[in-house]
Design a protein around this motif. Structure first.
Motif, short mmCIF file in Angstrom:
data_model
loop_
_atom_site.label_atom_id
_atom_site.label_comp_id
_atom_site.label_asym_id
_atom_site.label_seq_id
_atom_site.Cartn_x
_atom_site.Cartn_y
_atom_site.Cartn_z
N THR A 224 0.91 -1.14 0.01
CA THR A 224 -0.04 0.10 0.00
C THR A 224 0.89 1.42 -0.10
N THR A 225 1.81 1.36 0.68
CA THR A 225 2.74 2.38 0.99
C THR A 225 3.83 2.45 0.03
N GLY A 226 4.26 1.52 -0.71
CA GLY A 226 5.06 1.47 -1.75
C GLY A 226 6.54 1.48 -1.06
N CYS A 227 6.79 1.13 0.18
CA CYS A 227 7.87 1.14 0.97
C CYS A 227 8.49 -0.41 1.00
N VAL A 228 9.78 -0.41 0.90
CA VAL A 228 10.42 -1.79 1.13
C VAL A 228 10.94 -1.51 2.32
N TRP A 229 10.46 -2.48 3.20
CA TRP A 229 10.85 -2.54 4.69
C TRP A 229 12.30 -3.05 4.89
N PRO A 230 13.16 -2.59 5.89
CA PRO A 230 14.62 -3.13 5.92
C PRO A 230 14.37 -4.37 6.66
N ASP A 231 15.42 -5.34 6.35
CA ASP A 231 15.37 -6.65 7.12
C ASP A 231 16.18 -6.72 8.36
N THR A 232 16.74 -5.56 8.59
CA THR A 232 17.87 -5.49 9.79
C THR A 232 17.51 -4.20 10.19
N VAL A 233 17.23 -3.83 11.53
CA VAL A 233 16.98 -2.46 12.18
C VAL A 233 18.04 -2.10 13.31
N TYR A 234 18.16 -0.85 13.73
CA TYR A 234 18.77 -0.85 14.86
C TYR A 234 17.82 -0.63 16.18
N GLN A 235 18.28 -1.34 17.16
CA GLN A 235 17.22 -1.41 18.49
C GLN A 235 18.10 -0.81 19.73
N TRP A 236 17.26 -0.30 20.51
CA TRP A 236 17.98 0.09 21.83
C TRP A 236 16.50 -0.02 22.93
N HIS A 237 16.55 -1.35 23.35
CA HIS A 237 15.40 -1.43 24.28
C HIS A 237 15.54 -2.62 25.26
N ARG A 238 14.81 -2.78 26.45
CA ARG A 238 14.92 -3.85 27.16
C ARG A 238 13.29 -4.24 27.40
N GLU A 239 12.70 -3.62 26.94
CA GLU A 239 11.03 -3.78 27.18
C GLU A 239 10.43 -4.00 25.92
N GLY A 240 9.42 -4.91 25.81
CA GLY A 240 8.62 -5.05 24.49
C GLY A 240 7.49 -5.02 24.91
N PHE A 241 6.45 -5.34 23.88
CA PHE A 241 4.99 -5.17 24.03
C PHE A 241 4.04 -5.92 23.18
N ASP A 242 3.09 -6.23 23.80
CA ASP A 242 2.07 -7.33 23.16
C ASP A 242 1.50 -6.35 21.95
N CYS A 243 0.70 -7.14 20.76
CA CYS A 243 0.18 -6.27 19.84
C CYS A 243 -1.44 -6.05 20.34
N PRO A 244 -2.00 -4.87 20.40
CA PRO A 244 -3.22 -4.73 21.24
C PRO A 244 -4.22 -5.04 20.35
N THR A 245 -5.36 -5.38 21.16
CA THR A 245 -6.50 -5.87 20.09
C THR A 245 -6.84 -4.77 19.33
N GLY A 246 -7.25 -4.97 18.21
CA GLY A 246 -7.73 -4.07 17.16
C GLY A 246 -6.65 -3.50 16.33
N SER A 247 -5.58 -3.78 16.60
CA SER A 247 -4.12 -3.33 16.07
C SER A 247 -3.81 -4.38 14.97
N GLU A 248 -3.03 -4.14 14.07
CA GLU A 248 -2.05 -5.13 13.34
C GLU A 248 -0.56 -5.21 13.49
N CYS A 249 -0.24 -6.17 13.60
CA CYS A 249 1.42 -6.72 13.99
C CYS A 249 1.88 -6.63 12.45
N LEU A 250 2.87 -5.62 12.11
CA LEU A 250 3.42 -5.53 10.84
C LEU A 250 4.65 -6.23 10.61
N ALA A 251 5.32 -6.25 11.90
CA ALA A 251 6.76 -7.04 11.71
C ALA A 251 7.07 -7.55 13.12
N THR A 252 7.84 -8.65 12.85
CA THR A 252 8.17 -9.39 14.36
C THR A 252 9.75 -9.57 14.42
N GLY A 253 10.20 -10.08 15.64
CA GLY A 253 11.66 -10.34 15.79
C GLY A 253 11.77 -11.37 16.66
#
Length: 276
Positions: A164-193
């Protein structure tokens, strides 16, 4: 995690694209006959934080940056009517913290969602979005962190979003976190790790939450990995030299994706109608 150094040091750094923007910036005249572009609300969490590459690319598109820091007393708007969108950036605090400003920002996200205004949450901002929508923000059971470059895998919803957006997502990204989150009800998970499975979500058409940091410049990465060196020693984290090696290998695709993503995210209704 955010830039902890002074503005003077930030401006002095070579190739640092995270320079500080004035709170109110004069809008450039438009050449397409449409009214001037509205400013984008930028929410930061530390005294010397900057919006990095995201801020620079937004400004290049003719939007002023309305920078606010609720942690230090700045108010948030009661409506998004006068803004083109909002970005809540990361920080060393947790979306679970009891601080008044954390709760205020998390609650305020409802203004964007109710008005269907473009919203982008990065790391802490994504976790605030998830909490606002009723999802859990959590630390890893084994105390692991994602600090450095990690693989990103698109879901079916993510591949549809990329089409839809015409964007090619990267397959490797820069992270800096020690917490995560669940996908909320009604939202869509677009990418996983890996250690934190939910890496990108979308709610509605224009509200996105990303665990990763596309705003990071090389100079920001160097500062983070020096001043918060102890985080790079956590279980699951990568050492500083791996961050720098990863930058040259993976950042070009992150930069290209962000450029296209912001075009889509900031597209005005009049522009969308003309394309349709």
């Amino acid at each position: 995690m955010e830039n902890p150094v002074s503005g003077a040091q930030s401006n002095a750094a070579m190739n640092d694209l995270s320079y500080r923007f004035p709170t109110r910036r004069r809008l450039r005249p438009r050449l397409d006959g449409l009214p001037p572009r509205k400013p984008v609300l930028i929410v930061l969490h530390q005294e010397h934080s900057t919006p990095g590459r995201v801020g620079r690319l937004i400004a290049e598109r003719g939007h002023a940056l309305d920078i606010r820091k609720p942690r230090f007393g700045d108010p948030l708007p009661q409506t998004m009517r006068d803004h083109a969108g909002a970005v809540i950036f990361g920080g060393p605090m947790s979306a679970n913290d009891p601080d008044d400003f954390v709760k205020a920002e998390t609650d305020w996200i409802g203004v964007c969602l109710k008005e269907e205004a473009p919203f982008l949450g990065l790391c802490l901002g994504a976790q605030m979005l998830a909490r606002h929508l009723g999802a859990t923000v959590y630390t890893h059971a084994q105390g692991r962190a994602e600090i450095g470059y990690y693989p990103l895998s698109l879901t079916d919803a993510g591949r549809a979003d990329a089409t839809t957006t015409g964007c090619v997502w990267p397959d490797t990204v820069y992270q800096w976190h020690r917490e995560g989150f669940d996908c909320p009800t009604g939202s869509e998970c677009l990418a996983t790790g890996g250690d934190f499975p939910v890496q990108a979500i979308r709610t509605g058409r224009k509200a996105y939450g990303l665990q990763f940091h596309p705003e990071v410049t090389l100079a920001m990465m160097c500062r983070w990995s020096v001043r918060a060196h102890e985080r790079t020693l956590m279980p699951g984290a990568q050492l500083r030299h791996q961050h720098l090696e990863g930058w040259y290998q993976y950042d070009p695709s992150v930069r290209a994706w962000l450029d296209g993503f912001l075009d889509h995210w900031l597209k005005e209704p009049a522009e969308q109608d003309s394309i349709a």
